[in-house]
Design a protein around this motif. Structure first.
Motif, PDB file in Angstrom:
ATOM      1  N   PHE A 204       4.136  -6.424   5.081  1.00 27.51           N
ATOM      2  CA  PHE A 204       2.772  -5.134   5.013  1.00 27.51           C
ATOM      3  C   PHE A 204       2.543  -4.284   3.273  1.00 27.51           C
ATOM      4  O   PHE A 204       1.443  -4.361   3.241  1.00 27.51           O
ATOM      5  CB  PHE A 204       3.741  -3.493   5.409  1.00 27.51           C
ATOM      6  CG  PHE A 204       3.879  -3.603   7.056  1.00 27.51           C
ATOM      7  CD1 PHE A 204       2.913  -3.656   7.652  1.00 27.51           C
ATOM      8  CD2 PHE A 204       5.434  -4.049   7.374  1.00 27.51           C
ATOM      9  CE1 PHE A 204       3.085  -4.263   9.141  1.00 27.51           C
ATOM     10  CE2 PHE A 204       5.692  -4.110   8.771  1.00 27.51           C
ATOM     11  CZ  PHE A 204       3.887  -3.835   9.325  1.00 27.51           C
ATOM     12  N   ALA A 205       3.279  -4.982   2.207  1.00 21.97           N
ATOM     13  CA  ALA A 205       2.679  -4.831   1.026  1.00 21.97           C
ATOM     14  C   ALA A 205       1.722  -5.479   0.729  1.00 21.97           C
ATOM     15  O   ALA A 205       0.617  -4.875   0.023  1.00 21.97           O
ATOM     16  CB  ALA A 205       4.260  -4.628  -0.023  1.00 21.97           C
ATOM     17  N   PHE A 206       1.631  -6.583   0.763  1.00 28.45           N
ATOM     18  CA  PHE A 206       0.833  -7.690   0.759  1.00 28.45           C
ATOM     19  C   PHE A 206      -0.680  -8.282   1.758  1.00 28.45           C
ATOM     20  O   PHE A 206      -1.403  -8.933   1.518  1.00 28.45           O
ATOM     21  CB  PHE A 206       1.376  -9.111   0.701  1.00 28.45           C
ATOM     22  CG  PHE A 206       1.772  -8.749  -1.165  1.00 28.45           C
ATOM     23  CD1 PHE A 206       0.777  -8.605  -2.292  1.00 28.45           C
ATOM     24  CD2 PHE A 206       3.560  -8.943  -1.199  1.00 28.45           C
ATOM     25  CE1 PHE A 206       1.793  -8.618  -3.441  1.00 28.45           C
ATOM     26  CE2 PHE A 206       3.839  -8.348  -2.060  1.00 28.45           C
ATOM     27  CZ  PHE A 206       3.331  -8.224  -3.470  1.00 28.45           C
TER      28      PHE A 206
ATOM     29  N   TRP B 137       5.765   7.490  -3.472  1.00 29.57           N
ATOM     30  CA  TRP B 137       6.128   6.321  -3.687  1.00 29.57           C
ATOM     31  C   TRP B 137       4.516   5.216  -3.234  1.00 29.57           C
ATOM     32  O   TRP B 137       3.869   5.488  -4.424  1.00 29.57           O
ATOM     33  CB  TRP B 137       7.091   5.161  -2.812  1.00 29.57           C
ATOM     34  CG  TRP B 137       8.301   5.718  -3.650  1.00 29.57           C
ATOM     35  CD1 TRP B 137       8.066   6.183  -5.109  1.00 29.57           C
ATOM     36  CD2 TRP B 137       9.343   4.908  -2.768  1.00 29.57           C
ATOM     37  NE1 TRP B 137      10.089   6.522  -4.500  1.00 29.57           N
ATOM     38  CE2 TRP B 137      10.857   5.792  -3.807  1.00 29.57           C
ATOM     39  CE3 TRP B 137       9.705   4.887  -2.172  1.00 29.57           C
ATOM     40  CZ2 TRP B 137      11.755   5.575  -3.570  1.00 29.57           C
ATOM     41  CZ3 TRP B 137      10.884   4.302  -1.610  1.00 29.57           C
ATOM     42  CH2 TRP B 137      11.966   4.675  -2.213  1.00 29.57           C
ATOM     43  N   TRP B 138       4.088   5.460  -2.716  1.00 24.12           N
ATOM     44  CA  TRP B 138       2.256   5.329  -1.885  1.00 24.12           C
ATOM     45  C   TRP B 138       1.019   6.438  -3.381  1.00 24.12           C
ATOM     46  O   TRP B 138       0.082   5.787  -2.876  1.00 24.12           O
ATOM     47  CB  TRP B 138       2.708   5.578   0.016  1.00 24.12           C
ATOM     48  CG  TRP B 138       1.024   5.309   0.655  1.00 24.12           C
ATOM     49  CD1 TRP B 138      -0.353   5.496   0.525  1.00 24.12           C
ATOM     50  CD2 TRP B 138       0.918   4.121   1.891  1.00 24.12           C
ATOM     51  NE1 TRP B 138      -0.959   5.364   0.892  1.00 24.12           N
ATOM     52  CE2 TRP B 138      -0.604   4.520   2.046  1.00 24.12           C
ATOM     53  CE3 TRP B 138       1.827   3.747   2.386  1.00 24.12           C
ATOM     54  CZ2 TRP B 138      -0.780   3.447   2.994  1.00 24.12           C
ATOM     55  CZ3 TRP B 138       1.662   3.079   3.558  1.00 24.12           C
ATOM     56  CH2 TRP B 138       0.117   3.268   3.612  1.00 24.12           C
ATOM     57  N   LYS B 139       1.870   7.911  -2.713  1.00 18.70           N
ATOM     58  CA  LYS B 139       0.366   8.223  -3.546  1.00 18.70           C
ATOM     59  C   LYS B 139       0.233   8.539  -5.017  1.00 18.70           C
ATOM     60  O   LYS B 139      -0.352   8.521  -5.537  1.00 18.70           O
ATOM     61  CB  LYS B 139       1.385   9.795  -3.571  1.00 18.70           C
ATOM     62  CG  LYS B 139      -0.104  11.373  -4.105  1.00 18.70           C
ATOM     63  CD  LYS B 139      -1.503  10.716  -2.420  1.00 18.70           C
ATOM     64  CE  LYS B 139      -1.934  12.389  -3.517  1.00 18.70           C
ATOM     65  NZ  LYS B 139      -2.986  12.293  -3.020  1.00 18.70           N
ATOM     66  N   MET B 140       2.366   8.273  -5.715  1.00 18.23           N
ATOM     67  CA  MET B 140       1.742   7.863  -6.699  1.00 18.23           C
ATOM     68  C   MET B 140       1.480   6.072  -7.378  1.00 18.23           C
ATOM     69  O   MET B 140       1.247   5.776  -8.597  1.00 18.23           O
ATOM     70  CB  MET B 140       3.258   8.050  -7.570  1.00 18.23           C
ATOM     71  CG  MET B 140       3.042   9.826  -7.330  1.00 18.23           C
ATOM     72  SD  MET B 140       5.122   8.708  -8.449  1.00 18.23           S
ATOM     73  CE  MET B 140       5.259   9.129  -9.407  1.00 18.23           C
TER      74      MET B 140
ATOM     75  N   HIS C 108       1.074  -0.879  -1.873  1.00 18.39           N
ATOM     76  CA  HIS C 108       2.275  -2.298  -2.083  1.00 18.39           C
ATOM     77  C   HIS C 108       3.308  -2.187  -3.228  1.00 18.39           C
ATOM     78  O   HIS C 108       4.437  -2.234  -2.792  1.00 18.39           O
ATOM     79  CB  HIS C 108       1.199  -2.904  -3.371  1.00 18.39           C
ATOM     80  CG  HIS C 108      -0.431  -3.599  -2.993  1.00 18.39           C
ATOM     81  ND1 HIS C 108      -1.419  -2.507  -3.166  1.00 18.39           N
ATOM     82  CD2 HIS C 108      -0.343  -4.738  -2.090  1.00 18.39           C
ATOM     83  CE1 HIS C 108      -1.977  -3.238  -2.150  1.00 18.39           C
ATOM     84  NE2 HIS C 108      -1.961  -4.399  -1.454  1.00 18.39           N
ATOM     85  N   ALA C 109       4.024  -0.770  -3.439  1.00 15.38           N
ATOM     86  CA  ALA C 109       4.785  -0.196  -4.439  1.00 15.38           C
ATOM     87  C   ALA C 109       5.262  -0.290  -3.537  1.00 15.38           C
ATOM     88  O   ALA C 109       6.960  -0.347  -3.712  1.00 15.38           O
ATOM     89  CB  ALA C 109       4.198   0.471  -5.308  1.00 15.38           C
TER      90      ALA C 109
ATOM     91  N   GLY D  10      10.736  -0.018  -0.290  1.00 17.00           N
ATOM     92  CA  GLY D  10      11.805  -0.212   0.461  1.00 17.00           C
ATOM     93  C   GLY D  10      12.430  -1.505   1.106  1.00 17.00           C
ATOM     94  O   GLY D  10      13.426  -1.300   1.390  1.00 17.00           O
ATOM     95  N   ALA D  11      12.032  -2.740   0.647  1.00 17.75           N
ATOM     96  CA  ALA D  11      12.491  -4.137   0.770  1.00 17.75           C
ATOM     97  C   ALA D  11      13.364  -3.878  -0.091  1.00 17.75           C
ATOM     98  O   ALA D  11      14.718  -4.786   0.242  1.00 17.75           O
ATOM     99  CB  ALA D  11      11.148  -4.505   0.620  1.00 17.75           C
TER     100      ALA D  11
END
Length: 187
Positions: free
Chosen positions: A89-91, A154-157, A161-162, A167-168
């Motif tokens: 999902f990150a990539f 984390w998504w917002k900041m 991807h991060a 999470g992984a």
């Protein structure tokens, strides 16, 4: 342990489950990610249906695997599927990749939902199973809200991807903890 108390191994398992839950945000973020990759809104319900179809179809074989290989090994396998999915999902770059990724992610649920509950039942005496399941569900439920809030932060900041990679990473740490701490059912 005194009669009626929950054993230490149970609490160790709960601690590791809570750690994993901190990696596990609401699946709504997956749909948001799908939308970000350009998937048309009208396809999101179909994508969600495929996810649930695979989850349902793989649930019984996942439970059988837990009976054959053991609960801990099956949970670790599921958490690794989760981590690999979150890296995906990150990539992910386009909607076409999402169909396979959502189907693969569904295997995480098939491998873990039954195995986690079976492990909880295995770790405690029969007379305290109700209390054990209450503690299990309360712990996971209480950890779920901060998990999703953290993921959103984390998504917002740092971007999606991060957030997915963090999470992984937490899922992998929980997998290692479950293996290292040797959560085993009493003989």
């Amino acid at each position: 342990p005194p009669a009626g108390s929950l054993p230490r191994v149970f609490w160790a398992a709960i601690g590791i489950f809570v750690l994993f839950t901190l990696a596990s945000s609401t699946d709504a973020f997956l749909l948001l990610r799908a939308r970000d990759t350009g998937m048309p809104i009208w396809q999101l319900p179909l994508l969600w249906a495929v996810f649930h179809g695979v989850k349902a179809a793989a649930g019984v074989p996942g439970g059988a695997l837990a009976d054959r290989l053991g609960r801990v090994h099956t949970i670790i396998a599921g958490w690794i599927v989760y981590a690999i999915s979150y890296v995906g999902f990150a990539f992910v770059v386009g909607p076409t990749q999402l169909w396979g990724l959502f189907a693969f992610y569904a295997l995480f649920y098939a491998l873990t939902e039954g195995a986690e509950r079976a492990l909880v039942a295995d770790l405690v005496p029969a007379q305290v199973r109700g209390r054990a399941f209450g503690a299990f569900h309360a712990s996971i439920g209480l950890a779920s809200l901060p998990a999703s809030v953290l993921f959103g932060v984390w998504w917002k900041m740092f971007g999606p991807h991060a957030a997915f990679l963090i999470g992984a990473a937490i899922a992998l740490v929980a997998s290692v903890a479950l293996a290292v701490f040797g959560i085993r059912t009493p003989r």
